[in-house]
Design a protein around this motif. Structure first.
Motif, PDB file in Angstrom:
ATOM      1  N   LYS A 155       0.832  -1.196   0.000  1.00 34.21           N
ATOM      2  CA  LYS A 155       0.000   0.000   0.000  1.00 34.21           C
ATOM      3  C   LYS A 155       0.875   1.258   0.000  1.00 34.21           C
ATOM      4  O   LYS A 155       0.611   2.224  -0.721  1.00 34.21           O
ATOM      5  CB  LYS A 155      -0.879  -0.055   1.254  1.00 34.21           C
ATOM      6  CG  LYS A 155      -2.058   0.849   1.261  1.00 34.21           C
ATOM      7  CD  LYS A 155      -3.097   0.450   0.262  1.00 34.21           C
ATOM      8  CE  LYS A 155      -3.772   1.723  -0.231  1.00 34.21           C
ATOM      9  NZ  LYS A 155      -4.649   1.478  -1.356  1.00 34.21           N
ATOM     10  N   LEU A 156       1.904   1.230   0.811  1.00 33.37           N
ATOM     11  CA  LEU A 156       2.770   2.408   0.909  1.00 33.37           C
ATOM     12  C   LEU A 156       3.476   2.686  -0.407  1.00 33.37           C
ATOM     13  O   LEU A 156       3.502   3.803  -0.904  1.00 33.37           O
ATOM     14  CB  LEU A 156       3.819   2.196   2.007  1.00 33.37           C
ATOM     15  CG  LEU A 156       3.375   2.370   3.440  1.00 33.37           C
ATOM     16  CD1 LEU A 156       4.517   2.064   4.370  1.00 33.37           C
ATOM     17  CD2 LEU A 156       2.896   3.783   3.673  1.00 33.37           C
ATOM     18  N   TYR A 157       4.048   1.617  -0.981  1.00 32.81           N
ATOM     19  CA  TYR A 157       4.851   1.840  -2.178  1.00 32.81           C
ATOM     20  C   TYR A 157       3.986   2.146  -3.387  1.00 32.81           C
ATOM     21  O   TYR A 157       4.442   2.788  -4.322  1.00 32.81           O
ATOM     22  CB  TYR A 157       5.745   0.629  -2.454  1.00 32.81           C
ATOM     23  CG  TYR A 157       7.015   0.672  -1.655  1.00 32.81           C
ATOM     24  CD1 TYR A 157       8.033   1.557  -1.994  1.00 32.81           C
ATOM     25  CD2 TYR A 157       7.207  -0.145  -0.551  1.00 32.81           C
ATOM     26  CE1 TYR A 157       9.193   1.620  -1.250  1.00 32.81           C
ATOM     27  CE2 TYR A 157       8.367  -0.089   0.196  1.00 32.81           C
ATOM     28  CZ  TYR A 157       9.356   0.798  -0.161  1.00 32.81           C
ATOM     29  OH  TYR A 157      10.500   0.866   0.566  1.00 32.81           O
ATOM     30  N   SER A 158       2.755   1.627  -3.386  1.00 39.81           N
ATOM     31  CA  SER A 158       1.944   1.836  -4.573  1.00 39.81           C
ATOM     32  C   SER A 158       1.056   3.066  -4.452  1.00 39.81           C
ATOM     33  O   SER A 158       0.325   3.386  -5.369  1.00 39.81           O
ATOM     34  CB  SER A 158       1.081   0.603  -4.828  1.00 39.81           C
ATOM     35  OG  SER A 158       0.135   0.496  -3.795  1.00 39.81           O
ATOM     36  N   SER A 159       1.115   3.752  -3.329  1.00 42.22           N
ATOM     37  CA  SER A 159       0.148   4.836  -3.154  1.00 42.22           C
ATOM     38  C   SER A 159       0.494   5.998  -4.080  1.00 42.22           C
ATOM     39  O   SER A 159       1.660   6.333  -4.272  1.00 42.22           O
ATOM     40  CB  SER A 159       0.131   5.301  -1.710  1.00 42.22           C
ATOM     41  OG  SER A 159       1.257   6.091  -1.462  1.00 42.22           O
ATOM     42  N   SER A 160      -0.550   6.575  -4.649  1.00 43.33           N
ATOM     43  CA  SER A 160      -0.313   7.647  -5.614  1.00 43.33           C
ATOM     44  C   SER A 160       0.138   8.912  -4.900  1.00 43.33           C
ATOM     45  O   SER A 160       0.654   9.826  -5.529  1.00 43.33           O
ATOM     46  CB  SER A 160      -1.589   7.913  -6.403  1.00 43.33           C
ATOM     47  OG  SER A 160      -2.617   8.231  -5.502  1.00 43.33           O
ATOM     48  N   GLU A 161      -0.049   8.946  -3.589  1.00 41.26           N
ATOM     49  CA  GLU A 161       0.358  10.145  -2.867  1.00 41.26           C
ATOM     50  C   GLU A 161       1.869  10.210  -2.686  1.00 41.26           C
ATOM     51  O   GLU A 161       2.416  11.238  -2.345  1.00 41.26           O
ATOM     52  CB  GLU A 161      -0.304  10.183  -1.480  1.00 41.26           C
ATOM     53  CG  GLU A 161      -1.762  10.557  -1.516  1.00 41.26           C
ATOM     54  CD  GLU A 161      -2.664   9.361  -1.733  1.00 41.26           C
ATOM     55  OE1 GLU A 161      -2.167   8.228  -1.634  1.00 41.26           O
ATOM     56  OE2 GLU A 161      -3.857   9.565  -2.028  1.00 41.26           O
ATOM     57  N   LEU A 162       2.519   9.073  -2.879  1.00 40.47           N
ATOM     58  CA  LEU A 162       3.962   9.035  -2.698  1.00 40.47           C
ATOM     59  C   LEU A 162       4.606   9.813  -3.844  1.00 40.47           C
ATOM     60  O   LEU A 162       4.428   9.493  -5.003  1.00 40.47           O
ATOM     61  CB  LEU A 162       4.425   7.571  -2.724  1.00 40.47           C
ATOM     62  CG  LEU A 162       5.849   7.293  -2.307  1.00 40.47           C
ATOM     63  CD1 LEU A 162       6.043   7.670  -0.861  1.00 40.47           C
ATOM     64  CD2 LEU A 162       6.165   5.838  -2.491  1.00 40.47           C
ATOM     65  N   ASP A 163       5.345  10.831  -3.508  1.00 45.65           N
ATOM     66  CA  ASP A 163       5.936  11.694  -4.529  1.00 45.65           C
ATOM     67  C   ASP A 163       7.371  11.245  -4.784  1.00 45.65           C
ATOM     68  O   ASP A 163       8.266  11.477  -3.965  1.00 45.65           O
ATOM     69  CB  ASP A 163       5.897  13.146  -4.035  1.00 45.65           C
ATOM     70  CG  ASP A 163       6.257  14.113  -5.135  1.00 45.65           C
ATOM     71  OD1 ASP A 163       6.842  13.672  -6.138  1.00 45.65           O
ATOM     72  OD2 ASP A 163       5.943  15.307  -4.993  1.00 45.65           O
ATOM     73  N   TRP A 164       7.573  10.600  -5.927  1.00 47.67           N
ATOM     74  CA  TRP A 164       8.906  10.037  -6.193  1.00 47.67           C
ATOM     75  C   TRP A 164       9.935  11.129  -6.458  1.00 47.67           C
ATOM     76  O   TRP A 164      11.128  10.892  -6.306  1.00 47.67           O
ATOM     77  CB  TRP A 164       8.852   9.043  -7.355  1.00 47.67           C
ATOM     78  CG  TRP A 164       8.135   7.800  -6.941  1.00 47.67           C
ATOM     79  CD1 TRP A 164       6.837   7.481  -7.209  1.00 47.67           C
ATOM     80  CD2 TRP A 164       8.658   6.730  -6.159  1.00 47.67           C
ATOM     81  NE1 TRP A 164       6.528   6.274  -6.633  1.00 47.67           N
ATOM     82  CE2 TRP A 164       7.624   5.781  -5.981  1.00 47.67           C
ATOM     83  CE3 TRP A 164       9.897   6.471  -5.569  1.00 47.67           C
ATOM     84  CZ2 TRP A 164       7.785   4.610  -5.273  1.00 47.67           C
ATOM     85  CZ3 TRP A 164      10.058   5.295  -4.850  1.00 47.67           C
ATOM     86  CH2 TRP A 164       9.009   4.385  -4.708  1.00 47.67           C
ATOM     87  N   ASP A 165       9.462  12.310  -6.860  1.00 44.75           N
ATOM     88  CA  ASP A 165      10.410  13.402  -7.053  1.00 44.75           C
ATOM     89  C   ASP A 165      11.081  13.771  -5.740  1.00 44.75           C
ATOM     90  O   ASP A 165      12.267  14.085  -5.705  1.00 44.75           O
ATOM     91  CB  ASP A 165       9.689  14.628  -7.626  1.00 44.75           C
ATOM     92  CG  ASP A 165       9.535  14.499  -9.129  1.00 44.75           C
ATOM     93  OD1 ASP A 165      10.212  13.618  -9.700  1.00 44.75           O
ATOM     94  OD2 ASP A 165       8.744  15.252  -9.707  1.00 44.75           O
ATOM     95  N   GLN A 166      10.286  13.707  -4.665  1.00 49.80           N
ATOM     96  CA  GLN A 166      10.859  14.011  -3.353  1.00 49.80           C
ATOM     97  C   GLN A 166      11.924  12.978  -3.002  1.00 49.80           C
ATOM     98  O   GLN A 166      12.978  13.308  -2.470  1.00 49.80           O
ATOM     99  CB  GLN A 166       9.763  13.991  -2.279  1.00 49.80           C
ATOM    100  CG  GLN A 166       8.639  14.967  -2.516  1.00 49.80           C
ATOM    101  CD  GLN A 166       8.956  16.347  -1.962  1.00 49.80           C
ATOM    102  OE1 GLN A 166      10.047  16.590  -1.474  1.00 49.80           O
ATOM    103  NE2 GLN A 166       8.006  17.247  -2.071  1.00 49.80           N
ATOM    104  N   VAL A 167      11.614  11.730  -3.336  1.00 43.78           N
ATOM    105  CA  VAL A 167      12.566  10.664  -3.033  1.00 43.78           C
ATOM    106  C   VAL A 167      13.849  10.895  -3.811  1.00 43.78           C
ATOM    107  O   VAL A 167      14.955  10.827  -3.256  1.00 43.78           O
ATOM    108  CB  VAL A 167      11.956   9.290  -3.378  1.00 43.78           C
ATOM    109  CG1 VAL A 167      12.984   8.202  -3.208  1.00 43.78           C
ATOM    110  CG2 VAL A 167      10.744   9.025  -2.520  1.00 43.78           C
ATOM    111  N   SER A 168      13.689  11.203  -5.101  1.00 41.67           N
ATOM    112  CA  SER A 168      14.916  11.347  -5.873  1.00 41.67           C
ATOM    113  C   SER A 168      15.653  12.628  -5.461  1.00 41.67           C
ATOM    114  O   SER A 168      16.875  12.698  -5.525  1.00 41.67           O
ATOM    115  CB  SER A 168      14.619  11.310  -7.372  1.00 41.67           C
ATOM    116  OG  SER A 168      14.243  12.560  -7.824  1.00 41.67           O
TER     117      SER A 168
END
Lengths: 364, 372, 453
Positions: A155-168
């Protein structure tokens, strides 16, 4: 390697979420946390390898027995007490942190005594179990938690709220110099195998450390670190992640299950990690309690065939735990925990020194 | 045996002390709590105060079948800070106020100027408030929006939730912004947050949600028109649906999109103007046309639509650039694609006003609908 | 046969007969034909009269020679040499006949068999499995097991309990599979039993457990021959008790209680589904009532808004706190369950209907309990019956009270804490030296796990 050893290692990796480790890492996110995590992981795997390799030579014998057999008592007693202290404090940190977590998010109105007691009731009996039963309990809890954990991570990894730009964005800070504190905090994650000092007694069969098992341990550790580091960044943003006291809980609250009975993932998260924290406290205190009993057993507490020293020890543990939970402020908890992590290299040195001493004693 | 006895004695003493001392403390029955479902923040009517807070409290319904409509209680007060106001309002309620089910945070447009730190602080500091509550901008003011009771709202339902939680209507005109998202985007350097604007009509029985507003500290809020809102939602939130009008070479289409995907790339080279390469992939069908359409010319229609679409997008980008807001996160993208140095942010501040947008749209129309 | 003609009893028999109480069923029967004379001493109520007639009295008159008859007696398969007097007395009370013929004493087992009828299974019914349970006679039961399990490895050891009942018990195990340590421990326990009276398998099972305050049973009571055999192959020990239609299975681990025999008679997926259903029922039973307390009293924020408001609405007007509500309703359902067990089958449907339906509806109408709770209680009551073994059901019923208590005190954390406490209690327990709760990986059939590690 025995499956119980994996449980011990994996549980202590999962339990870091209810310790100040994620906050320490995220606090230095702009300041070399990633590099420290890389080095810490390598060091942790190496430590695991050496420790397991060492105990494999003595199947079915724990550190207490080995110390008694191969070293003199002026080595044995201080080392045992030092280890007991280290393990006890590790348990206390998890306890205090869990109580703070619960009081902030689940039951703000409840008295801190009540929450602590509710944990200590179970921990009290858990610590007093036979080491074997502790392992069985660990296994049951671990297996019960797997489905919940998997659902949550998916759920965490697939959530659309997760902003991958922030991660990168956070990865772009890889060029910072690694910091000591983050390094030891990461290293602490991999210390689960050191529980062998007590539990090796139950690993009687000859075991092997294969590359595969080290890879598995490394992979799980990295997964846990990555999750505990990048998920909060992705959900709560990189620029202010160091402001969160409980970065994980605050971030898990950002994910929701649209159609779930429980809509907010944060409660599944709390359930999972509070349970893991319970088990983690039990394991740490159990090791500590066994170590203390090996050097100290009050004769005056002997009533009929029952010696009440174990009860006394665990009662003292609980009372200190309760007292500390009530006394410490969040700031103090973080401060003292930092000091605790600073001393981990000393612990490693003592640990290796003891191993060397035993090895020399055994070869003579 | 004696171990067991000891355990039992220990447990019973523990339990007796606990039951007698504690059980009254945090034990609050669900019927003794009043659930706040919405919080509204307005500018004060009395200039001495800072905020005017409206709480919308749900009244539990004993039997859903026999009741026809929802009943809510509203508590309003204004004072220096939000915490103070809420403390005061708690004294007007005989039950414990429970904020854990609050789903709506309505902010009046007039409180959005300047830095929102002091406004937002209370909501993120409270541990029991959900971070997945919907933040929205209310027009004409928060209190009126909270008080709206649409005739279609049935008992046990909250119409405002349905707009945002994507289990009801999924319209490309509605922007859903959660509290954590709002906070994250607001605080991230190189991104601006977008909030939906909810308008209540004068009769207080209808919402209109099709505008949105872009917020960033130190910059005046920028309101997006429904078309821009829709574009923003399609590109950033991958919302899909009807209503993309194309007017090119005599054709007038209305497209219905299945999915839209956007990728950003930022090129900065010495001696050249910095460019943002935006590649968009859109898949959809034609749902309305002013002329008879031929199936075999679908590619041509796709090209026509693509050109027009890319122009619309480019116009939006330039519009936002002029206002110095960045809801698409070009800045974040810039920061996230190069190793961090201490000048990265300053560089970006110089680059953004000069940034040129290079929009490539790969439009794929799958069909012309049920008839040519 | 007149009083004056009655021949003198031989001296040993006389001494025995004098120690026996003078109840109406103690019979001394002298048989005389010409000069041949034979004495029988037995208790009428425990000896099978027909068989006595067939195997002793009739041959005596046919052989008409004391020596021949003596040889005939010697050759009987059920003959034993007489043991010392005190043992002999016990044997007489359990259906042996003391025979004096040709100047030798013999003791013959001509027992009137108890209830050898196999009744239908009652406690654990299956749809596809065998429909008959054990009988109430030890020998019949042993023979039933033998007929289900044709293996030379099947050892049957019989012994008598040294209490007032002097009941015979049989210890059955597969010699190849059994764990020797456990066997030794069980035998020790049996020898050291110090109870005045044991009447049934259930009682024996309780007495064999050393810990008095354990919540979960450390042995299974079963009436199903197929479960017995299933367990025998898993290396378990079976204790059969005379006059009891139940067998005790030792040692058990927790997972054995979750195995329904039905599962062996279906395809893999179906039985997996059934197993999961059983586990789901167990969790429901244990956790639902406490969850209700936790969600209504401490943490309504966990559930969705709509659900929370529904629960709040349904609790409108309920005068007492939710934990009281739960305890009262649970207690009420327990009464209902107990009542339907005690009542004859023909009435209990009526009791359940009246109790369950009418009182439940009335309780919500009078707002003494919330609708949601009534639903929960009903689910819990149904789930209790999904648990395959009855004994576990009882343990769970008590366990959930503990959970409710902890939840009432501590909220959701208390529930987590309590569930862990239950797990700790289970892992700490052992059944005849075997850890009670642990996961056996090497075989998917949990009951086979006794031997490993």
């Amino acid at each position: 390697m025995s499956r119980f050893l994996y449980y011990l290692i994996f549980t202590s990796m999962m339990a870091i979420i209810t310790t100040p480790v994620p906050r320490i890492l995220l606090g230095q996110s702009a300041d070399g946390a990633i590099g420290s995590m890389l080095i810490g992981t390598a060091a942790g795997i190496l430590f695991t390898y050496i420790t397991v390799k060492f105990f494999i030579q003595f199947p079915g014998r724990d550190l207490i027995e080995l110390l008694q057999a191969y070293t003199s008592s002026w080595v044995r007693i201080p080392v045992t007490i030092y280890f007991a202290l280290i393990w006890f404090v590790a348990g206390v940190i998890t306890l205090v942190m869990t109580v703070f977590l619960l009081i902030t998010f689940l039951t703000p109105e409840m008295s801190i005594y009540t929450i602590t007691l509710s944990i200590l009731v179970t921990v009290f009996f858990g610590v007093l179990l036979k080491s074997k039963s502790v392992l069985f309990t660990l296994e049951i809890v671990f297996i019960l938690m797997i489905p919940i954990g998997v659902i949550m991570f998916l759920k965490l990894y697939s959530s659309s709220e997760l902003d991958w730009d922030q991660v990168s964005l956070s990865i772009m800070y890889i060029n910072q110099m690694p910091k000591y504190l983050s390094l030891v905090a990461t290293f602490f994650t991999f210390l689960g195998c050191s529980n062998l000092i007590i539990f090796n007694r139950y690993f009687k069969e000859k075991q092997k450390v294969s590359t595969l098992s080290l890879v598995a341990i490394g992979a799980f550790g990295v997964l846990m670190l990555v999750t505990s580091y990048f998920i909060p960044i992705g959900l709560s943003g990189f620029d202010q992640i160091d402001q969160f006291i409980f970065p994980w809980t605050s971030s898990a609250d950002a994910v929701r299950m649209k159609f779930g009975i429980v809509e907010r993932v944060v409660f599944i998260f709390m359930f999972l990690f509070v349970t893991i924290a319970f088990v983690s406290i039990i394991i740490h205190w159990h090791v500590s309690y066994k170590l203390i009993l090996s050097v100290y057993r009050l004769k005056s507490l002997q009533v009929k065939q029952q010696n009440f020293t174990p009860f006394l020890v665990v009662l003292v543990f609980s009372i200190i735990g309760l007292w500390l939970t009530v006394q410490l402020t969040q700031y103090e908890l973080y401060q003292y925990t930092k000091y605790y992590y600073y001393t981990i290299p000393i612990f490693v040195a003592v640990f290796f020194f003891t191993m060397l001493a035993i090895k020399r004693g055994a070869s003579q | 045996m004696s171990t067991k006895w000891l355990k039992i004695i220990f447990l019973s003493i523990l339990l007796i002390t606990l039951t007698s001392s504690i059980s009254g403390c945090a034990y609050k029955g669900v019927d003794k709590r009043s659930f706040v479902v919405g919080i509204g923040v307005d500018p004060p009517k009395d200039p001495g105060n800072k905020f005017r807070v409206t709480l919308k409290i749900a009244k539990p319904i004993a039997s859903l079948k026999s009741s026809t409509e929802n009943e809510y209680a509203y508590l309003v007060h204004e004072s220096e800070s939000i915490a103070q106001t809420i403390r005061f309002l708690e004294t007007q309620d005989d039950k414990v106020m429970d904020f854990s089910q609050t789903k709506i945070l309505a902010l009046s447009e007039d409180v959005l100027h300047g830095d929102l730190f002091s406004l937002m602080d209370y909501f993120v500091r409270r541990g029991d408030l959900q971070l997945v509550l919907y933040v929205l901008v209310a027009k004409p003011n928060a209190e009126d929006v909270l008080r709206v009771q649409p005739p279609l709202e049935s008992a046990g339902e909250n119409a405002l939730y349905n707009y945002f939680d994507r289990t009801g209507i999924e319209s490309p005109f509605v922007t859903t912004t959660f509290l954590f998202e709002f906070r994250r985007d607001y605080d991230t350097k190189g991104q601006s947050s977008v909030l939906p604007i909810v308008e209540a009509n004068e009769e207080g029985d209808k919402f209109t949600v099709n505008h949105s507003i872009v917020l960033k500290n130190s910059v005046e809020p920028v309101t997006l028109t429904p078309t821009d809102t829709k574009l923003y939602n399609s590109l950033m939130r991958e919302a899909a649906g009807y209503g993309y009008t194309i007017d090119n070479e005599g054709y007038k289409f209305t497209l219905s999109m299945d999915r839209v995907k956007m990728k950003l790339k930022i090129h900065v080279k010495d001696g050249e103007k910095p460019r943002a390469i935006v590649s968009i992939k859109a898949v959809g069908v034609i749902s309305e046309s002013n002329k008879l359409l031929k199936l075999k010319e679908l590619d041509y229609y796709s090209k026509l639509s693509g050109e027009q679409f890319s122009e619309q997008v480019k116009d939006l980008f330039i519009h936002l650039q002029e206002k110095n807001v960045d809801p698409f996160g070009f800045g974040l993208k810039y920061r996230a694609t190069r190793l961090n140095t201490k000048d990265t942010l300053d560089n970006w501040k110089e680059i953004y006003p000069e940034l040129e947008f290079d929009v490539k749209v790969d439009m794929q129309l799958k069909s012309v609908g049920a008839m040519e | 046969m007149t009083e004056s003609k009655k021949p003198e009893m031989p001296p040993f028999m006389k001494s025995i007969s004098e120690t026996l109480p003078s109840s109406f069923d103690v019979l001394h029967v002298p048989l005389t034909l010409d000069d041949a004379q034979v004495h029988l001493l037995y208790m009428k109520t425990v000896v099978d009269g027909l068989s006595l007639q067939q195997s002793i009295i009739k041959p005596f008159y046919e052989l008409d020679d004391e020596q021949k008859f003596g040889a005939y007696i010697q050759s009987l398969p059920n003959r034993l040499d007489p043991p010392p007097p005190d043992e002999l007395l016990i044997m007489l009370t359990s259906g042996f006949v003391l025979v004096y013929a040709d100047s030798t004493y013999s003791i013959l087992e001509i027992r009137k068999l108890g209830n050898t009828l196999q009744g239908p299974t009652i406690a654990e019914t299956t749809i596809h499995g065998p429909q008959l349970s054990l009988s109430e006679d030890l020998e019949t039961n042993v023979s039933i097991v033998r007929q289900h399990y044709h293996q030379p490895n099947l050892y049957v050891e019989t012994q008598q309990l040294n209490d007032k009942s002097n009941m015979s018990i049989a210890l059955l195990y597969d010699e190849k599979e059994v764990n020797v340590d456990v066997l030794r421990r069980v035998k020790e326990k049996l020898d050291n039993l110090d109870e005045p009276l044991i009447q049934s398998a259930g009682e024996l099972a309780v007495r064999l457990t050393s810990r008095r305050f354990t919540l979960f049973p450390t042995s299974i009571l079963t009436e199903r021959p197929d479960r017995i055999v299933y367990n025998l192959t898993g290396g378990k020990i079976i204790l059969l008790v005379d006059n009891s239609p139940y067998a005790i299975v030792l040692p058990v681990i927790f997972f054995d209680f979750m195995v329904s025999m039905e599962e062996n008679y279906h395809t893999y997926l179906i039985s997996l589904y059934n197993t999961l259903l059983g586990w789901f029922g167990l969790l429901n039973c244990l956790l639902l009532p406490s969850m209700y307390v936790a969600f209504t009293a401490y943490s309504p924020e966990v559930l969705r808004t709509e659900l929370t408001l529904t629960m709040a609405g349904s609790r409108i007007g309920v005068p007492y706190p939710s934990f009281m509500e739960v305890i009262i309703m649970l207690f009420f359902v327990e009464l209902l369950t107990e009542a339907s067990v005690r009542l004859p089958r023909s009435i209990n449907a009526a009791a359940t209907t009246v109790g369950g339906l009418i009182l439940g509806t009335a309780a919500t109408e009078a707002s003494l309990a919330s609708n949601v709770l009534i639903m929960i209680i009903a689910i819990v009551a149904i789930s209790t019956f999904v648990i395959p073994m009855n004994e576990l059901g009882f343990a769970v019923r008590i366990g959930r009270l503990v959970l409710i208590l902890l939840t009432t005190l501590f909220g959701l954390v208390g529930l987590i804490s309590g569930s862990l406490l239950l797990i700790i209690h289970l892992t700490n327990q052992d059944s005849f030296g075997e850890p009670y709760l642990r996961i056996g990986w090497r075989s998917k059939r949990s009951e086979k796990m006794v031997n490993s590690e």
